[in-house]
Scaffold this active site. Structure first.
Site, short mmCIF file in Angstrom:
data_model
loop_
_atom_site.label_atom_id
_atom_site.label_comp_id
_atom_site.label_asym_id
_atom_site.label_seq_id
_atom_site.Cartn_x
_atom_site.Cartn_y
_atom_site.Cartn_z
N GLN A 70 0.84 -1.20 0.00
CA GLN A 70 0.00 0.00 0.00
C GLN A 70 0.87 1.25 0.00
O GLN A 70 1.77 1.39 0.83
CB GLN A 70 -0.95 0.07 1.19
CG GLN A 70 -1.91 1.26 1.02
CD GLN A 70 -2.87 1.48 2.17
OE1 GLN A 70 -2.45 1.78 3.28
NE2 GLN A 70 -4.16 1.32 1.88
N CYS A 100 -7.01 6.78 4.80
CA CYS A 100 -6.47 7.04 6.13
C CYS A 100 -6.78 8.48 6.55
O CYS A 100 -6.49 9.41 5.80
CB CYS A 100 -4.97 6.81 6.14
SG CYS A 100 -4.22 7.09 7.76
N HIS A 171 -13.90 1.10 2.60
CA HIS A 171 -14.20 1.16 4.03
C HIS A 171 -15.54 1.85 4.16
O HIS A 171 -15.67 3.03 3.83
CB HIS A 171 -13.11 1.94 4.77
CG HIS A 171 -13.25 1.89 6.25
ND1 HIS A 171 -12.20 2.11 7.11
CD2 HIS A 171 -14.32 1.67 7.06
CE1 HIS A 171 -12.62 2.01 8.37
NE2 HIS A 171 -13.90 1.75 8.34
N GLY A 213 -15.87 -3.17 10.27
CA GLY A 213 -16.79 -3.82 11.19
C GLY A 213 -17.04 -5.29 10.93
O GLY A 213 -18.00 -5.85 11.47
N ARG A 235 -9.18 -5.06 12.32
CA ARG A 235 -8.81 -5.28 13.72
C ARG A 235 -9.21 -6.66 14.24
O ARG A 235 -8.50 -7.25 15.06
CB ARG A 235 -9.44 -4.18 14.58
CG ARG A 235 -8.73 -2.84 14.45
CD ARG A 235 -9.53 -1.74 15.09
NE ARG A 235 -10.75 -1.46 14.35
CZ ARG A 235 -11.78 -0.78 14.84
NH1 ARG A 235 -11.77 -0.38 16.09
NH2 ARG A 235 -12.83 -0.55 14.09
#
Length: 338
Positions: A70, A100, A171, A213, A235
């Site tokens: 990336q 970001c 995202h 999510g 995450r």
């Protein structure tokens, strides 16, 4: 480049690029859990590579394939040169960060702030595509600040498609560049997975992956069933890697492979740890990424405690890891006997 790399298949499940997390040691662990999941580097800036000569930032182990680089930046010529460097280094994909929200990224005029300049992003990716023999992709948000995602995202995707992009990871949250921290931007803006699904219906020729999510393989499979081409986990794959990656090869990619357990992953990492220590590295460099291997299992707390307390100490090595594993196994036997 990975001999068997198929971008369509590889993007079915990927681990998102995460600053300070998805370094080469983290990727080694994730590869021990899955042969097929597409892994991403932390973001590397084109400035560091092209102007700073920091080519060492591109170093990775060939065992990490399939792996994507990336890039962060906003100068088309510079990004093109960086993309070529990444392709020459052997990455399977080059990805542009348009998602970001950190202050440092904004000050460099790249990341999520580029959602306000889709024409510049299109120029950047067109140059990257022309310079790179491997696929160039984009990771974006659904919008930033006051933008209306229903208006902004279709226009953005149309521009990416016209510039030659074939895969976009979305995202499914806005980024608030003012008023929210990067951490808050991962949680506070509401998710809109349905918008991503509508974009797939509107742009059937684009490969679209959803990010944000997603905390289980069941959830990932539902997105595939709904028609999306890929799912990018973040995450959850870091904090509970076995749950997200240990059975991914069978469930997501259809491989005839038994699920990989936390114990399997620990044993697979021992030689990697030995090599890292022999090269002068510290045990903590690797084990900080392994703390979630036994999340939700008996002994998980002991595993984390032993590694967190001992991995910083001089001389710490595989013996400490095996002691922590022994604590997990003992807790399992005690649970079974009770």
């Amino acid at each position: 480049m990975f001999d068997l790399f198929d971008p369509v298949s590889a993007s079915r499940l990927s681990v998102a690029p995460m600053m300070d997390w998805t370094d080469r040691h983290c990727r080694a662990l994730h590869r021990a859990l899955s042969r097929r999941v597409l892994l991403y580097t932390e973001m590397v800036t084109s400035v560091a590579l092209v102007r700073g000569g920091a080519r060492h930032l591109l170093a990775f182990d060939r065992a990490e394939h399939p792996v994507a680089l990336q890039l962060g930046g906003s100068e088309p010529g510079e990004l093109a040169a960086a993309a070529r460097m990444g392709a020459d280094e052997g990455y399977d994909e080059i990805n542009l960060n348009v998602g970001c929200p950190s202050d440092r990224v904004q000050s460099g005029c790249f990341g999520a702030v580029l959602m306000r300049s889709p024409e510049l992003v299109a120029e950047c990716v067109a140059g990257m595509i022309a310079a790179s023999p491997v696929e160039v992709t984009v990771k974006c948000r659904i919008g930033v600040d006051e933008q209306e995602p229903e208006e902004v995202l279709p226009d953005f995707l149309a521009r990416m498609r016209a510039a030659g992009v074939r895969h976009v990871a979305i995202h499914a949250r806005k980024a608030w560049l003012q008023g929210l921290s990067p951490k808050e931007n991962r949680d506070v803006p509401p998710l809109d997975h349905d918008l991503v699904l509508r974009m797939k219906a509107e742009f059937p020729d684009l490969r679209l992956s959803v990010n944000g999510g997603i905390a289980s393989l069941d959830q990932a499979q539902r997105f595939h069933d709904a028609g999306l081409d890929g799912v990018m986990v973040g995450r959850a794959a870091y904090h509970a890697p076995v749950d997200l990656l240990g059975d991914a090869d069978r469930r997501i990619f259809g491989d005839d492979r038994a699920a990989v357990t936390g114990e399997d992953a620990v044993r697979a990492m021992l030689l990697y740890i030995d090599r890292h220590l022999a090269a002068g590295g510290r045990l903590h460099d690797v084990t900080r990424h392994m703390l979630g291997l036994f999340a939700g299992r008996p002994g998980a707390r002991s595993w984390r405690h032993i590694l967190s307390e001992g991995a910083h100490r001089p001389g710490a090595g595989r013996e400490l890891v095996l002691a922590a594993l022994g604590a997990v196994e003992e807790a399992g036997r005690e649970r079974a006997a009770s």
